[in-house]
Design an enzyme around this catalytic site. Structure first.
Site, PDB file in Angstrom:
ATOM      1  CE  LYS A   1      -3.451  -2.498   2.784  1.00  0.00           C
ATOM      2  NZ  LYS A   1      -4.287  -2.429   4.012  1.00  0.00           N
TER       3      LYS A   1
ATOM      4  CE1 TYR B   1      -8.831  -3.663   1.358  1.00  0.00           C
ATOM      5  CE2 TYR B   1      -8.245  -1.462   0.606  1.00  0.00           C
ATOM      6  CZ  TYR B   1      -7.894  -2.666   1.204  1.00  0.00           C
ATOM      7  OH  TYR B   1      -6.607  -2.866   1.650  1.00  0.00           O
TER       8      TYR B   1
ATOM      9  NE  ARG C   1      -5.296 -13.047   5.019  1.00  0.00           N
ATOM     10  CZ  ARG C   1      -6.045 -11.961   5.204  1.00  0.00           C
ATOM     11  NH1 ARG C   1      -5.998 -10.953   4.329  1.00  0.00           N
ATOM     12  NH2 ARG C   1      -6.835 -11.858   6.250  1.00  0.00           N
TER      13      ARG C   1
ATOM     14  CG  ASN D   1      -2.777  -2.959   7.434  1.00  0.00           C
ATOM     15  OD1 ASN D   1      -2.752  -2.441   6.312  1.00  0.00           O
ATOM     16  ND2 ASN D   1      -3.766  -3.740   7.839  1.00  0.00           N
TER      17      ASN D   1
ATOM     18  CG  HIS E   1      -4.718  -6.475  -0.112  1.00  0.00           C
ATOM     19  ND1 HIS E   1      -5.883  -6.581   0.615  1.00  0.00           N
ATOM     20  CD2 HIS E   1      -4.857  -7.313  -1.174  1.00  0.00           C
ATOM     21  CE1 HIS E   1      -6.702  -7.437   0.007  1.00  0.00           C
ATOM     22  NE2 HIS E   1      -6.106  -7.897  -1.085  1.00  0.00           N
TER      23      HIS E   1
ATOM     24  CD  GLU F   1      -8.258  -9.297  -3.308  1.00  0.00           C
ATOM     25  OE1 GLU F   1      -9.047  -8.994  -2.388  1.00  0.00           O
ATOM     26  OE2 GLU F   1      -7.121  -9.752  -3.083  1.00  0.00           O
TER      27      GLU F   1
HETATM   28  P1  ADP Z   1      -6.852  -7.603   5.827  1.00  0.00           P
HETATM   29  O1  ADP Z   1      -6.173  -6.486   5.065  1.00  0.00           O
HETATM   30  O2  ADP Z   1      -5.946  -8.151   6.907  1.00  0.00           O
HETATM   31  O3  ADP Z   1      -7.420  -8.668   4.929  1.00  0.00           O
HETATM   32  P2  ADP Z   1      -9.578  -6.551   6.218  1.00  0.00           P
HETATM   33  O4  ADP Z   1      -9.957  -7.118   4.893  1.00  0.00           O
HETATM   34  O5  ADP Z   1     -10.460  -6.825   7.399  1.00  0.00           O
HETATM   35  O6  ADP Z   1      -8.079  -6.973   6.639  1.00  0.00           O
HETATM   36  O7  ADP Z   1      -9.472  -4.973   6.099  1.00  0.00           O
HETATM   37  C1  ADP Z   1      -8.900  -4.377   4.966  1.00  0.00           C
HETATM   38  C2  ADP Z   1      -8.058  -3.216   5.389  1.00  0.00           C
HETATM   39  O8  ADP Z   1      -8.910  -2.235   5.996  1.00  0.00           O
HETATM   40  C3  ADP Z   1      -7.007  -3.515   6.456  1.00  0.00           C
HETATM   41  O9  ADP Z   1      -5.826  -4.057   5.933  1.00  0.00           O
HETATM   42  C4  ADP Z   1      -6.800  -2.135   7.056  1.00  0.00           C
HETATM   43  O10 ADP Z   1      -5.928  -1.367   6.241  1.00  0.00           O
HETATM   44  C5  ADP Z   1      -8.178  -1.530   6.985  1.00  0.00           C
HETATM   45  N1  ADP Z   1      -8.871  -1.668   8.271  1.00  0.00           N
HETATM   46  C6  ADP Z   1      -9.388  -2.796   8.810  1.00  0.00           C
HETATM   47  N2  ADP Z   1      -9.935  -2.564  10.009  1.00  0.00           N
HETATM   48  C7  ADP Z   1      -9.756  -1.233  10.247  1.00  0.00           C
HETATM   49  C8  ADP Z   1     -10.096  -0.355  11.296  1.00  0.00           C
HETATM   50  N3  ADP Z   1     -10.736  -0.794  12.382  1.00  0.00           N
HETATM   51  N4  ADP Z   1      -9.743   0.946  11.190  1.00  0.00           N
HETATM   52  C9  ADP Z   1      -9.113   1.404  10.098  1.00  0.00           C
HETATM   53  N5  ADP Z   1      -8.763   0.634   9.057  1.00  0.00           N
HETATM   54  C10 ADP Z   1      -9.074  -0.665   9.120  1.00  0.00           C
END
Ligand code: ADP
Length: 169
Positions: free
Chosen positions: A29, A69, A105, A132, A135, A146
């Protein structure tokens, strides 16, 4: 006289092996790109033994981020997340290998870096959930969707890597 049957046998073996190979979509990202973490992250997938089959640097539009998303559109952070993903360059990749979706993952770690184990990408390199850095597809269906969203079929490169016979035996 022997060459033909041997070659046919080897080709069959390769096809059987290729059929087991899984592909996943991985993206660094904008925060990961801006922090200079591309080489660090790519090298973790490379050293594991996974094979890079597509890569490009793109700035996605907000509409594109919303498509990526779409599963999260009811979540309160959806808008901020899509704004963020489209705020700068994203390194989009496809990685191939046995079990690459699930193990990718694992390499990435938990969504919230505070809950990611040390040794994982988010555990070692990120602090908060909204930044974080990476992705990774969460299952075979999302991986397929995707990859199709981010890449044209001709951008996926099929090749035999020299390392494969050493990685898989
Ligand atoms: P992942 O990326 O681990 O698959 P998710 O699909 O649940 O997780 O969420 C997608 C992305 O949305 C996360 O990687 C993170 O960047 C963001 N995200 C998830 N939960 C939160 C939150 N509570 N607050 C802000 N951003 C969030």
């Amino acid at each position: 006289v022997l060459a033909l049957p041997v070659a046919a046998y080897m080709l069959q073996g390769q096809e059987a092996h290729a059929a087991e190979m899984e592909r996943t979509f991985i993206a660094i990202k904008p925060d990961g790109v801006q922090r200079g973490l591309i080489a660090e992250i790519v090298s973790r997938f490379e050293r594991k033994g996974f094979k890079l089959v597509a890569i490009k640097l793109v700035v996605p539009s907000k509409e594109f981020a919303q498509k990526h998303y779409h599963d999260l559109k009811e979540r309160p952070f959806f808008n901020g997340l899509c704004e963020f993903l489209s705020s700068g360059p994203v390194l989009a990749m496809v990685w191939e290998g046995e079990g690459v979706i699930k193990y990718g993952r694992k390499l990435i770690g938990a969504t919230d870096p505070q809950k990611s184990e040390p040794g994982t990408i988010r555990g070692d390199l990120a602090v908060v959930v909204g930044r974080n850095i990476i992705h990774g597809s969460d299952g075979p269906e999302t991986a397929k969707d995707e990859i199709n969203l981010w890449f044209k079929p001709q951008e996926l490169v099929s090749y035999t890597s020299n390392a494969e016979k050493w990685v898989y035996g």
